[in-house]
Structures are given as structure tokens and as C-alpha cells.
Design a protein around this motif. Structure first.
Motif, mmCIF file in Angstrom:
data_model
loop_
_atom_site.group_PDB
_atom_site.id
_atom_site.type_symbol
_atom_site.label_atom_id
_atom_site.label_comp_id
_atom_site.label_asym_id
_atom_site.label_seq_id
_atom_site.Cartn_x
_atom_site.Cartn_y
_atom_site.Cartn_z
ATOM 1 N N PRO A 16 0.761 -1.204 -0.027
ATOM 2 C CA PRO A 16 0.098 0.095 -0.025
ATOM 3 C C PRO A 16 0.847 1.110 0.103
ATOM 4 C CG PRO A 16 -1.015 -1.604 1.532
ATOM 5 C CD PRO A 16 0.327 -2.375 1.269
ATOM 6 N N MET A 17 2.106 1.147 0.826
ATOM 7 C CA MET A 17 2.870 2.529 0.605
ATOM 8 C C MET A 17 3.421 2.767 -0.860
ATOM 9 S SD MET A 17 5.025 1.609 3.929
ATOM 10 C CE MET A 17 6.427 2.305 3.527
ATOM 11 N N VAL A 18 3.488 1.656 -1.801
ATOM 12 C CA VAL A 18 4.028 1.969 -3.102
ATOM 13 C C VAL A 18 2.855 2.071 -3.838
ATOM 14 C CG1 VAL A 18 5.297 0.838 -4.946
ATOM 15 C CG2 VAL A 18 6.110 0.893 -2.468
ATOM 16 N N LYS A 19 1.868 1.112 -3.738
ATOM 17 C CA LYS A 19 0.742 1.078 -4.981
ATOM 18 C C LYS A 19 -0.299 1.797 -4.398
ATOM 19 C CE LYS A 19 2.282 -3.678 -6.690
ATOM 20 N NZ LYS A 19 1.794 -5.046 -6.630
ATOM 21 N N GLY A 20 -0.478 2.230 -3.231
ATOM 22 C CA GLY A 20 -1.760 3.032 -2.747
ATOM 23 C C GLY A 20 -2.818 2.008 -2.046
ATOM 24 N N ARG A 21 -3.716 2.376 -1.440
ATOM 25 C CA ARG A 21 -4.699 1.833 -0.665
ATOM 26 C C ARG A 21 -5.995 2.678 -0.857
ATOM 27 N NH1 ARG A 21 -3.885 1.199 5.549
ATOM 28 N NH2 ARG A 21 -4.475 3.312 5.537
ATOM 29 N N ALA A 22 -7.207 2.018 -1.190
ATOM 30 C CA ALA A 22 -8.632 2.715 -1.222
ATOM 31 C C ALA A 22 -8.907 2.973 0.402
ATOM 32 C CB ALA A 22 -9.348 1.778 -1.762
ATOM 33 N N GLY A 63 -8.112 6.388 5.734
ATOM 34 C CA GLY A 63 -8.053 7.060 4.712
ATOM 35 C C GLY A 63 -7.465 6.417 3.669
ATOM 36 N N GLY A 64 -7.501 6.760 2.429
ATOM 37 C CA GLY A 64 -7.091 6.201 1.287
ATOM 38 C C GLY A 64 -5.464 6.661 1.134
ATOM 39 N N ILE A 65 -4.802 5.957 0.545
ATOM 40 C CA ILE A 65 -3.437 6.216 0.360
ATOM 41 C C ILE A 65 -3.055 6.112 -1.286
ATOM 42 C CG2 ILE A 65 -0.893 5.325 0.457
ATOM 43 C CD1 ILE A 65 -2.120 6.372 3.297
ATOM 44 N N ARG A 66 -2.470 7.456 -1.859
ATOM 45 C CA ARG A 66 -2.318 7.178 -3.271
ATOM 46 C C ARG A 66 -1.081 6.576 -3.710
ATOM 47 N NH1 ARG A 66 -5.604 10.856 -6.007
ATOM 48 N NH2 ARG A 66 -6.791 12.341 -4.713
ATOM 49 N N PRO A 67 -1.109 6.094 -4.705
ATOM 50 C CA PRO A 67 0.285 5.448 -5.241
ATOM 51 C C PRO A 67 1.172 6.293 -5.785
ATOM 52 C CG PRO A 67 -1.392 5.060 -6.921
ATOM 53 C CD PRO A 67 -2.179 5.714 -5.658
ATOM 54 N N ILE A 68 2.646 5.903 -5.591
ATOM 55 C CA ILE A 68 3.421 6.625 -6.006
ATOM 56 C C ILE A 68 3.825 6.167 -7.467
ATOM 57 C CG2 ILE A 68 6.115 7.387 -5.584
ATOM 58 C CD1 ILE A 68 4.016 7.866 -3.204
ATOM 59 N N LEU A 69 3.873 7.095 -8.210
ATOM 60 C CA LEU A 69 4.156 6.660 -9.864
ATOM 61 C C LEU A 69 5.665 6.572 -9.964
ATOM 62 C CD1 LEU A 69 1.838 9.826 -11.516
ATOM 63 C CD2 LEU A 69 1.560 7.493 -11.261
ATOM 64 N N GLY A 70 5.947 5.933 -11.096
ATOM 65 C CA GLY A 70 7.240 5.515 -11.519
ATOM 66 C C GLY A 70 8.023 4.387 -10.568
ATOM 67 N N VAL A 71 7.454 3.895 -9.431
ATOM 68 C CA VAL A 71 8.063 2.885 -8.799
ATOM 69 C C VAL A 71 7.387 1.525 -8.486
ATOM 70 C CG1 VAL A 71 9.592 4.383 -7.361
ATOM 71 C CG2 VAL A 71 7.262 3.876 -6.511
ATOM 72 N N ASP A 72 6.401 1.375 -9.483
ATOM 73 C CA ASP A 72 5.761 0.116 -9.469
ATOM 74 C C ASP A 72 6.479 -1.044 -9.488
ATOM 75 O OD1 ASP A 72 3.101 -1.184 -9.342
ATOM 76 O OD2 ASP A 72 3.274 -1.688 -11.503
ATOM 77 N N GLY A 73 6.343 -1.958 -8.455
ATOM 78 C CA GLY A 73 7.284 -3.287 -8.284
ATOM 79 C C GLY A 73 8.394 -3.116 -7.491
ATOM 80 N N ARG A 95 3.538 14.683 -12.585
ATOM 81 C CA ARG A 95 2.412 13.983 -11.580
ATOM 82 C C ARG A 95 3.403 13.111 -10.605
ATOM 83 N NH1 ARG A 95 -1.996 10.821 -13.999
ATOM 84 N NH2 ARG A 95 -2.575 10.481 -11.593
ATOM 85 N N GLU A 96 3.064 13.262 -9.307
ATOM 86 C CA GLU A 96 3.772 12.402 -8.368
ATOM 87 C C GLU A 96 3.248 11.340 -7.951
ATOM 88 O OE1 GLU A 96 4.820 15.231 -5.189
ATOM 89 O OE2 GLU A 96 6.522 15.707 -6.272
ATOM 90 N N PHE A 97 1.760 11.456 -7.977
ATOM 91 C CA PHE A 97 0.908 10.249 -7.232
ATOM 92 C C PHE A 97 -0.133 9.939 -8.362
ATOM 93 C CE2 PHE A 97 1.859 12.853 -3.520
ATOM 94 C CZ PHE A 97 2.300 12.012 -2.842
#
Length: 420
Positions: free
Chosen positions: A309-315, A327-337, A406-408
Motif C-alpha cells: 500500500p505504501m507503494v501502490k496505494g490503498r483505497a 483513509g486512502g493512500i495514493r500510489p507513487i508513480l514510477g516505482v511500481d514493483g 505528477r507524483e501520485f
């Protein structure tokens, strides 16, 4: 002098079978009835010539007694496991690979009768069924097992092909490095997600991993008294002397990997952050703890419930069956995986990008330089201070707002709203 003698009639082949006789190193007579491929001798000459070759091996002190190779692999594994000297986790992994993959296939077969062809067929099937990393590890264990069998003179060669040996078949280009590397700014965003989810300790753990290059197990084993956060002229330091691992179901401290215990100079911002963490957990003997103050554990649940969730986000989620809303967590762009160990890799990349001397970089990572370079290269205090200074600069740069991209990613939708 080696010779051949008739032994009996082979009803299936309708031929006489022969065996070769030869002198053993102790002066007694040995016998052999099959060649290296397991085929019987059907002529006196073939039996005699093979036995003569064994006598030549005896004189050259390269002799491998075919009788010793008749030991089933299961028995050799029992002997071999008593001789290896590895860490608890490696020992556990070896035993699991042997139990689950190697012994079911080869356990009943004699050590000397395992052929390169049979191993190649088995390896091909293994790679079709499992991930490359897992298959590589199983094959590596089998290769080491058989290499030690050669050293113990149970057989003359290793049937498991080395990684550098020529291989037949279709050409496969070397796979590209797909490991995800994070920038300092992306690390900061991941850490802020950790702060929102589990507080300051999770935030500090992400930052410390990325800016020291230490493994999670090494950070988990750091005691409060192993932190020197006041800079008296030689930099603030963090001393990583051990690593935490589960051994026989118990949380235990063992020596650092590759005996790489070391003290690292840390940048001023990280020293200040750790002071804040220590003040928050004044009653704990550990520098890094679980969110509620207990021993730091990093198992499968942590990867699923925290890291991803810290990397990919959470609803976001409302109150469900008595559980609190979150609360929701926004995913961080560019570091998937990105995996936690990827933060250590990122640290190494940063040091390389900044052009620091190789000896200082490898020593900080807990690696030893080989050859002449390792003998004559040395890390100085000036090198370490320069690393800390440039890491401080990377941190300060990461705090600056990014306005041109964009960051998130978008906030994940709750499960009930996700389209199927």
C-alpha cells in the motif's frame, strides 16, 4: 595388470557379460562391470581396457572408485548437510530445496549414475514450472551438492552444468535488469505514505534504509547504544553489527551477512530524524521497532498490509465489522514493483552516480573488494564525510516541490466500486 573375465550370460542381450579387474590404491583387486554410461561390458577387451584406465587413474591419483558412486543421493545428502557451514536462513533454504525439489527427483538414484542429460531434462522442466529466481536457487544448490561429491571422490565430474559453461539450444539474450530504482524524492513520498499509515517509525525505517543501504534485518538488530547521533568532528554514525532473523521459530540476533558488521557515517538530517524516533520510543532498547513498540518484524503480512500500500496505494475504507475507518493512500508513480530491498539497491546507484571511490562504496554496502584492488584500496574519513555530505544534498533536493510532473496516481477505488 588389469584384465577382463567372463561373468555370465545376458539372456536379454543374448551375449556373454564381462567385468574388468584392476588394482586399487591399497593393493587389493577391484572390479567393474559397467562403463561410465551404465552399459555392461560384452567383450573381454572392452572390460580390460576400461579397467586399465582405472589403474592409470590410480597411478595419477585421480582415481574415483565406482563402488563409492553407488551411494544413493539420499545418503550423500545426509552426509553433506553435516559438513556445510552457512547461516541459519541459508541452511533452512538448502533443506527446503533438497526436500521439495531435489530428493523427490534424484534421492533414490546413485550419486555416480546421475547424468548431465538427465539433469538437463529436469532443469528444463523446473524452469517451466517455477520462477527463474527459484529455479536458479534450486539448481545452484544441486550444483554445489554434486561439486562436493566430486571433491569427495564419489564421482569424477559434476553433472550439473555451471552457469558459465557452453549450453546447447536456442539463443537467449541476457535478460535486462528489471529492478526498480527509486529517486530520493520517490523515497520521500513512500516514507510519507508510511507515516500516514503507521507513524514516525515506519517513515524513519524507509528513509534509513535508503540513506544507509542497510538491510532491513540489520536495521532491526540495531540497539539504541549503537547510535552516535552527535557529530564530534568525524560524523554521526550508526553501527550495524548484527542482523535479526528467525532461527528455529525464535527471533534471534546473528552475525551480519558475510561478517560485514560496520559503522556508517550518516547525513545530519538522518541523525536528527533518529533523535526524534529515539525520543518517541524512550523505553525501547531498539533503534527501530514495530508501530506499537515491539520487536521489528518483516514477514509476509507486512509486505501485503504495509509495504505494497505504501507503494501502490490503498483505497479508503469506512467502518467494517467493527474495524475503524481508514483513509486512502495514493500510489507513487514510477516505482511500481519496487521491493524493500530495492531501497538498498537505490542507495548503491546514488553513490555510483555521485562518483564516490569504489572502495568506499563497497565498504559502505558491506562488500569486500577482491584481488589487488581490495588489498591496496582503503577508505578514509574524508571519503566517508563526502558521502554523508552528498547524501544530505540529495535529501534537501528531494524536499523541493516538483511542479512539472505528477507524483501520485489516482486514489484506488474501494473494492465495492471496482469494475469487474
Amino acid at each position: 595388470m588389469a584384465y577382463g573375465e567372463k561373468r555370465g550370460w545376458d539372456k536379454k542381450a543374448r551375449k556373454w557379460r564381462y567385468r574388468g579387474r584392476y588394482k586399487l590404491p591399497d593393493g587389493t583387486w577391484g572390479s567393474v562391470s559397467k562403463d561410465d554410461t551404465g552399459q555392461p561390458f560384452y567383450t573381454e577387451r572392452s572390460a580390460r581396457e576400461y579397467a586399465h584406465g582405472l589403474e592409470v587413474d590410480v597411478r595419477r591419483k585421480t582415481f574415483v572408485n565406482p563402488r563409492d558412486g553407488r551411494m544413493p543421493l539420499t545418503e550423500w545428502v545426509d552426509v553433506w548437510l553435516e559438513t556445510i557451514d552457512v547461516g541459519p536462513l541459508s541452511d533452512k533454504e538448502y533443506r527446503l530445496r533438497l526436500k521439495n525439489r531435489i530428493l523427490p527427483q534424484w534421492g533414490h538414484i546413485a550419486v555416480g549414475e546421475i547424468t548431465p542429460h538427465g539433469v538437463a531434462v529436469w532443469e528444463k522442466k523446473l524452469r517451466q514450472e517455477f520462477s527463474k529466481n527459484y529455479a536458479d536457487n534450486v539448481i545452484s544448490t544441486f550444483r554445489t551438492l554434486m561439486a562436493d561429491a566430486v571433491t569427495s571422490k564419489l564421482r569424477g565430474d559434476n553433472p550439473v552444468a555451471s552457469r558459465t559453461s557452453g549450453r546447447r539450444g536456442r539463443y537467449k539474450p541476457k535478460p535486462k535488469d528489471t529492478r526498480v530504482i527509486a529517486t530520493p524524492h520517490q523515497v520521500l513520498l513512500i516514507a510519507r505514505n508510511g507515516l500516514a499509515m503507521h507513524g514516525l517509525n515506519e517513515y524513519a525505517l524507509v528513509i534509513a534504509t535508503a540513506y544507509t543501504g542497510l538491510r532491513i534485518g540489520e536495521l532491526a538488530a540495531i540497539h539504541r547504544d549503537q547510535l552516535e547521533l552527535d557529530d564530534t568532528g568525524s560524523g554521526a554514525r550508526i553501527h550495524a553489527l548484527h542482523q535479526s532473523q528467525y532461527v528455529d521459530g525464535k527471533f534471534t540476533e546473528i552475525d551480519a551477512k558475510y561478517d560485514s558488521g560496520r559503522g556508517l557515517i550518516i547525513p545530519p538530517f538522518l541523525a536528527e530524524l533518529l533523535r526524534e524516533v529515539m525520543a518517541q520510543r524512550a523505553d525501547s532498547e531498539w533503534a527501530f521497532t514495530a508501530p506499537k513498540g515491539g520487536r521489528l518484524l518483516r514477514g509476509g503480512d507486512w509486505y501485503t498490509d504495509t509495504w505494497h500500500p505504501m507503494v501502490k496505494g490503498r483505497a479508503p475504507r469506512g467502518v467494517v465489522r467493527g474495524a475503524k475507518a481508514r483513509g486512502g493512500i495514493r500510489p507513487i508513480l514510477g516505482v511500481d514493483g519496487l521491493l524493500p530491498h530495492g531501497l538498498r539497491h537505490s542507495h548503491k546507484v546514488w553513490l555510483d552516480e555521485d562518483g564516490h571511490p569504489r572502495v568506499a562504496v563497497e565498504e559502505r554496502m558491506g562488500h569486500a573488494l577482491q584481488g589487488v584492488e581490495g588489498i591496496y584500496s582503503h577508505t578514509t574519513l574524508a571519503m566517508e564525510l563526502k558521502i554523508a555530505d552528498m547524501l544530505q544534498g540529495r535529501w534537501e533536493q528531494s524536499l523541493r516541490p516538483v511542479v512539472d510532473r505528477r507524483e501520485f496516481g489516482p486514489l484506488p477505488a474501494p473494492a465495492s466500486q471496482t469494475s469487474i
